[in-house]
Design an enzyme around this catalytic site. Sequence first.
Site, short mmCIF file in Angstrom:
data_model
loop_
_atom_site.label_atom_id
_atom_site.label_comp_id
_atom_site.label_asym_id
_atom_site.label_seq_id
_atom_site.Cartn_x
_atom_site.Cartn_y
_atom_site.Cartn_z
N ASP A 1 -8.98 -10.71 8.72
CA ASP A 1 -8.57 -9.41 8.81
C ASP A 1 -9.39 -8.27 9.21
O ASP A 1 -8.84 -7.38 9.84
CB ASP A 1 -7.84 -8.96 7.33
CG ASP A 1 -6.87 -7.97 7.20
OD1 ASP A 1 -5.81 -7.99 8.22
OD2 ASP A 1 -6.88 -7.06 6.50
N HIS B 1 -9.61 -4.23 13.11
CA HIS B 1 -8.53 -4.93 12.05
C HIS B 1 -7.88 -6.15 13.05
O HIS B 1 -6.92 -6.02 13.54
CB HIS B 1 -7.23 -3.96 11.91
CG HIS B 1 -6.25 -4.45 11.03
ND1 HIS B 1 -4.94 -4.20 11.26
CD2 HIS B 1 -6.39 -5.19 10.11
CE1 HIS B 1 -4.24 -4.80 10.17
NE2 HIS B 1 -5.05 -5.35 9.55
N ARG C 1 0.85 -1.19 0.06
CA ARG C 1 -0.11 -0.21 -0.08
C ARG C 1 0.72 1.38 0.00
O ARG C 1 2.03 1.22 0.43
CB ARG C 1 -0.74 0.09 1.20
CG ARG C 1 -1.92 -0.93 1.10
CD ARG C 1 -3.04 -0.75 2.41
NE ARG C 1 -2.17 -0.94 3.61
CZ ARG C 1 -1.93 0.06 4.55
NH1 ARG C 1 -2.06 1.02 3.94
NH2 ARG C 1 -1.10 -0.14 5.46
N ARG D 1 1.89 -12.26 -1.60
CA ARG D 1 0.40 -12.38 -1.26
C ARG D 1 -0.31 -13.42 -1.91
O ARG D 1 -0.15 -13.32 -3.22
CB ARG D 1 -0.25 -11.09 -1.13
CG ARG D 1 0.35 -10.01 -0.35
CD ARG D 1 -0.30 -10.15 1.02
NE ARG D 1 -0.01 -9.20 1.81
CZ ARG D 1 -0.47 -9.22 3.21
NH1 ARG D 1 -1.31 -9.85 3.74
NH2 ARG D 1 0.04 -8.13 3.97
N LYS E 1 -2.07 -12.51 12.06
CA LYS E 1 -3.39 -12.41 12.09
C LYS E 1 -3.92 -13.75 11.50
O LYS E 1 -4.61 -14.34 11.84
CB LYS E 1 -4.08 -11.39 11.63
CG LYS E 1 -3.98 -10.03 12.53
CD LYS E 1 -4.68 -8.94 12.18
CE LYS E 1 -4.06 -8.43 10.84
NZ LYS E 1 -2.67 -8.01 10.99
N THR E 2 -3.56 -13.78 9.94
CA THR E 2 -3.87 -14.71 9.12
C THR E 2 -3.42 -16.09 9.61
O THR E 2 -3.89 -16.92 9.69
CB THR E 2 -3.36 -14.29 7.83
OG1 THR E 2 -3.90 -13.11 7.30
CG2 THR E 2 -3.78 -15.61 6.85
N SER F 1 0.29 -5.53 10.70
CA SER F 1 0.67 -6.10 9.17
C SER F 1 1.86 -7.06 9.76
O SER F 1 2.85 -6.48 10.47
CB SER F 1 1.12 -5.43 8.29
OG SER F 1 1.40 -6.22 7.02
N LYS G 1 -8.37 -2.47 1.45
CA LYS G 1 -8.13 -1.63 2.62
C LYS G 1 -8.95 -0.31 2.39
O LYS G 1 -9.43 0.26 3.56
CB LYS G 1 -6.62 -1.40 3.05
CG LYS G 1 -5.95 -2.44 3.80
CD LYS G 1 -6.67 -3.00 4.96
CE LYS G 1 -5.80 -3.74 5.95
NZ LYS G 1 -5.30 -4.95 5.49
P1 ATP Z 1 -1.50 -8.38 7.37
O1 ATP Z 1 -2.26 -7.50 8.15
O2 ATP Z 1 -0.41 -7.73 6.64
O3 ATP Z 1 -2.38 -9.33 6.57
P2 ATP Z 1 -1.15 -10.55 9.41
O4 ATP Z 1 -1.09 -10.13 10.75
O5 ATP Z 1 -2.11 -11.47 8.84
O6 ATP Z 1 -0.60 -9.41 8.34
P3 ATP Z 1 0.48 -13.07 8.60
O7 ATP Z 1 0.30 -12.78 7.25
O8 ATP Z 1 -0.04 -14.10 9.53
O9 ATP Z 1 0.24 -11.57 9.33
O10 ATP Z 1 1.81 -12.92 8.82
C1 ATP Z 1 2.96 -13.47 9.89
C2 ATP Z 1 4.10 -14.00 9.16
O11 ATP Z 1 5.21 -14.42 10.16
C3 ATP Z 1 3.65 -15.36 8.33
O12 ATP Z 1 4.76 -15.25 7.13
C4 ATP Z 1 4.42 -16.60 9.36
O13 ATP Z 1 4.65 -17.66 8.71
C5 ATP Z 1 5.51 -15.65 10.02
N1 ATP Z 1 5.80 -16.23 11.70
C6 ATP Z 1 6.97 -16.77 11.95
N2 ATP Z 1 6.96 -16.98 13.16
C7 ATP Z 1 5.80 -16.76 13.62
C8 ATP Z 1 4.82 -16.91 14.87
N3 ATP Z 1 5.77 -17.31 16.02
N4 ATP Z 1 3.82 -16.51 15.01
C9 ATP Z 1 3.19 -15.89 14.10
N5 ATP Z 1 3.57 -15.95 12.57
C10 ATP Z 1 5.11 -16.28 12.58
MN MN Z 2 -3.28 -11.21 6.98
#
Ligand code: ATP
Ligand code: MN
Length: 538
Positions: free
Chosen positions: A260, A223, A61, A325, A245-246, A241, A203
């Site tokens: 999300d 969020h 973004r 992504r 979360k995902t 980010s 977003k």
């Molecule tokens: P966005 O808001 O950008 O979608 P998000 O909060 O959904 O972000 P994720 O896409 O879940 O974030 O990204 C977390 C990243 O960190 C993933 O690539 C995951 O494999 C990695 N990771 C490594 N170690 C951990 C951990 N202990 N817990 C969570 N994620 C981890």
């Molecule tokens: Mn996510």
Amino acid sequence: MSVPVFAIPTDHLVRLGLKISDSLHYQLQPHELVRHSLRRKEGVLNDTGALVIRTGAYTGRSPKDRYIVKDELTSGSIHWNDFNQPIDEVHFNRIFDSITAYLNLLPELFVRDCYVCADTRFRLNIRVINELASTNLFAYNMFLRPTEDELENFHPDWQILSAPGLQLDAAHCGARSNIAVVISFQHRLILIAGTGYTGETKKAVFTILNYLLPHEKKVLSMHCSANRGPKGDTAIFFGLSGTGKTTLSADPRRSLIGDDEHGWTADNVFNFEGGCYAKCINLKEEKEPAIFRAIRPGALVENVKFFPGSDRINFDDGSITENTRVSYPLHYISNALEPSLGPTPKNIFFLTCDAYGVLPPISRLTPGQAMYQFISGYTAKVAGTETGITEPKPTFSACFGAPFLPLHPGRYAELLGAKMRQHGVKVWMVNTGWSGGVFGKGSRIPLAYTRAMITAALEGALDEVEYTSHPVFGMAMALSCPGVPDQLLHPRNTWPDPAAYDEMAEEVAGWFIRNFEKYADGVDPEILAAAPRVAGKK
Ligand code: ATP
Ligand code: MN
């Protein structure tokens, strides 16, 4: 097969000033959009049949190019700041004219009707008008999909015009650069010019919901990701980010509500979207099977590279961007709930990716601490390697989503506080980042351990264990947790030099305190009392 089953809803398009031609593709099925994308050379297929595209110069973004039209409706209600930048109606009109003129010159357009908000009481209909077939596929994947019957009398509440190929005349349009994302609440329009990053679409819609729901409907927009356990209990995961979360909401023992964006009403939690937008960097089937297996026909993968001479994705290659992504519809996750709703949450997790290795891997927060952390919205990630930055960068983003919040953060915090107290929700803070030292010295907490901690919290196992207060941050750290080595749970014990830990903890605490200064006047003493304590300071 570009002849649609449904009458093309031309009236609105005509009102938008768009020419209607035979090459207006309305409401195509995913496989048709993939076919068009391939023909138009927007992308290629990988070995598992997903569409792989590059989004161009923008692979993330561009918050500095996002504007909200300042008019009668918004001038007094929007919290104008670095994220909510005003643009006047004259310039909005010029951008609108540029986009419609540009779209009218294209040989074909892709139009799709969809909606957001799984709770029908809050449903918002959206019409997306795309230059690219692949962006239209993104809209299919990410938003909710109306039935054929619902399309009969579909009236769009909002419309999105997306023209990634357009370069705006910045000076003429009153924009910072030749790209812009503009939201007009008056005209119920989102204009996207010059950027192909699909996440802008998602977003921007999130931003309008973050205005409409709390402002007009008393629904807390969040969020966060959300899932539901076998006993029907909802958990939500807030975080900026990259904090997980995902990843963490994809749990085979629990049903996915969404990954999300959600709303919390008087009686439920509901997903805004109809799909997931997951990161692919370092994706491995063993670690994240649900996401890995969703990369199949219909899924849209962005900015990844193949192994040389093959059509196999090298998920470890971040040379285009670390922000690779994939988007896919919710039903690509086998345990996703549709409609995606859950009851009032029992547990809330604040995810933070602390690259300084200071915050405990899991801790329990008092209501005051929870509010303090929610308003702070801390994370510290390691920036993408392509920029050459290898130092972590602390980020404070109110309500874990400041770039998407058009109202003052206090409005969301107030709603959350009231709901937490009313329902006695348990709030946990989970550090998904570093342990044993700062980035470069320590290492990231293994995903399997983070999952085990979350499971323990959800299943009540952490109600039985002993806690101790963090000496600086004050939250209650669990001293043991099934499936996790005790040693990992107290961050100070994981550092080879505990004195270095104390020093780092004080430094991070100082950032929290300085960041909170701007809120100090407006929050009650219980929240202020939850600030970290730094030696020699109050
Ligand atoms: P966005 O808001 O950008 O979608 P998000 O909060 O959904 O972000 P994720 O896409 O879940 O974030 O990204 C977390 C990243 O960190 C993933 O690539 C995951 O494999 C990695 N990771 C490594 N170690 C951990 C951990 N202990 N817990 C969570 N994620 C981890
Ligand atoms: Mn996510």
